[in-house]
Design a protein around this motif. Structure first.
Motif, PDB file in Angstrom:
ATOM      1  N   GLN A 196     -69.843 -21.886 -66.987  1.00 47.62           N
ATOM      2  CA  GLN A 196     -69.433 -20.552 -66.550  1.00 47.62           C
ATOM      3  C   GLN A 196     -70.584 -19.846 -65.845  1.00 47.62           C
ATOM      4  OE1 GLN A 196     -67.818 -18.475 -69.977  1.00 47.62           O
ATOM      5  NE2 GLN A 196     -65.748 -19.086 -69.410  1.00 47.62           N
ATOM      6  N   SER A 216     -67.969 -21.898 -62.714  1.00 47.18           N
ATOM      7  CA  SER A 216     -66.729 -21.120 -62.654  1.00 47.18           C
ATOM      8  C   SER A 216     -67.023 -19.633 -62.821  1.00 47.18           C
ATOM      9  CB  SER A 216     -65.764 -21.589 -63.740  1.00 47.18           C
ATOM     10  OG  SER A 216     -66.320 -21.389 -65.016  1.00 47.18           O
ATOM     11  N   SER A 217     -66.205 -18.832 -62.175  1.00 47.17           N
ATOM     12  CA  SER A 217     -66.425 -17.381 -62.231  1.00 47.17           C
ATOM     13  C   SER A 217     -65.669 -16.748 -63.380  1.00 47.17           C
ATOM     14  CB  SER A 217     -65.986 -16.743 -60.918  1.00 47.17           C
ATOM     15  OG  SER A 217     -64.638 -17.043 -60.648  1.00 47.17           O
TER      16      SER A 217
END
Length: 123
Positions: free
Chosen positions: A13, A122-123
């Motif tokens: 993340q 990942s956002s």
């Protein structure tokens, strides 16, 4: 001949960390500078970080300064510590080696390349 194998990639993340490793075989890397490059889909391969063959100088792309750190702990292994990762850091990360090089940012300077390891943020 020098064979390079990257490891340590994965999915993380945004804000997380990963540590990439580059292990060499076939010949000691003690006289080789090492570099890390990355390539995002549809983009050219770009410089990330480099360390000189004597480990006395390093260089970083502006986009990763203060977040990434390149190092080497013996003759055959190099590392890229990546902190505060961003989605734009996503790509395939390659390590490379060049005999007696400084902390070189140019892909054309490197003689040996690994096959790469995927990093996805990942956002």
């Amino acid at each position: 001949q020098v064979q390079l194998v990257e490891s340590g990639g994965g999915v993380v993340q945004a804000g997380g960390s990963l540590r990439l490793s580059c292990e060499a075989s076939g010949r000691t890397l003690s006289r080789y500078g090492m570099g890390w490059f990355r390539q995002a889909p549809g983009k050219e391969r770009e410089f990330v970080a480099a360390i000189s063959w004597r480990s006395d100088s390093t260089d970083y792309a502006d986009s990763v300064k203060g977040r990434f750190s390149i190092s080497r702990d013996n003759a055959n292994t190099g590392y890229l510590q990546m902190n505060s990762l961003k989605p734009e850091d996503t790509g395939v990360y390659y390590c490379a080696a060049a005999r007696y090089s400084g902390s070189d940012a140019h892909t054309s300077s490197y003689d040996y390349w690994g096959r790469g390891t995927q990093v996805t943020v990942s956002s």
